[in-house]
Write a protein that holds these residues in place. Structure first.
Motif, mmCIF file in Angstrom:
data_model
loop_
_atom_site.group_PDB
_atom_site.id
_atom_site.type_symbol
_atom_site.label_atom_id
_atom_site.label_comp_id
_atom_site.label_asym_id
_atom_site.label_seq_id
_atom_site.Cartn_x
_atom_site.Cartn_y
_atom_site.Cartn_z
ATOM 1 N N UNK A 157 0.801 -1.216 0.000
ATOM 2 C CA UNK A 157 0.000 0.000 0.000
ATOM 3 C C UNK A 157 0.838 1.272 0.000
ATOM 4 N N UNK A 158 2.073 1.202 0.505
ATOM 5 C CA UNK A 158 2.953 2.377 0.498
ATOM 6 C C UNK A 158 3.258 2.818 -0.929
ATOM 7 N N UNK A 159 3.312 1.850 -1.842
ATOM 8 C CA UNK A 159 3.630 2.174 -3.235
ATOM 9 C C UNK A 159 2.435 2.767 -3.983
ATOM 10 N N UNK A 160 1.241 2.635 -3.428
ATOM 11 C CA UNK A 160 0.033 3.187 -4.046
ATOM 12 C C UNK A 160 -0.112 4.660 -3.667
ATOM 13 N N UNK A 161 -0.441 5.491 -4.629
ATOM 14 C CA UNK A 161 -0.537 6.925 -4.350
ATOM 15 C C UNK A 161 -1.931 7.358 -3.909
ATOM 16 N N UNK A 172 -3.788 6.033 -1.479
ATOM 17 C CA UNK A 172 -4.101 5.649 -0.109
ATOM 18 C C UNK A 172 -3.117 6.310 0.856
ATOM 19 N N UNK A 173 -3.586 6.630 2.032
ATOM 20 C CA UNK A 173 -2.728 7.116 3.117
ATOM 21 C C UNK A 173 -2.617 5.962 4.114
ATOM 22 N N UNK A 174 -1.402 5.516 4.374
ATOM 23 C CA UNK A 174 -1.180 4.327 5.199
ATOM 24 C C UNK A 174 -0.706 4.741 6.584
ATOM 25 N N UNK A 175 -1.362 4.191 7.617
ATOM 26 C CA UNK A 175 -0.947 4.363 8.999
ATOM 27 C C UNK A 175 -0.597 2.973 9.507
ATOM 28 N N UNK A 176 0.681 2.765 9.846
ATOM 29 C CA UNK A 176 1.132 1.445 10.294
ATOM 30 C C UNK A 176 1.576 1.514 11.750
#
Length: 67
Positions: free
Chosen positions: A37-41, A43-47
């Motif tokens: 998901x980090x590579x997708x623009x 989406x905002x990812x919270x890990x």
């Protein structure tokens, strides 16, 4: 590459990025999801991860926010 299914139909275009929360992002499936998901623009990812994995994640996934 990867599209999430939506169970509703949008009537107007989306003007924000969807936020995805991933727990256990330090290893295993959580880390694999973060990488994908980090590579997708669009989406905002919270890990989240255990304390010992945080430094690894900060080095691997730099952010525009600094911390």
């Amino acid at each position: 590459m990867f599209t999430f299914l939506h169970f509703f139909k949008r009537t107007k275009p989306q003007t924000y990025k969807a936020v995805i929360l991933i727990t256990g992002g330090g290893s295993g499936l959580g880390l694999a999801l973060v990488e994908l998901l980090y590579s997708q623009t669009n989406y905002r990812v919270v890990a989240t991860a255990r304390k010992r994995s945080l430094l690894f994640l900060k080095e691997k996934f730099p952010t525009e926010y600094g911390d």
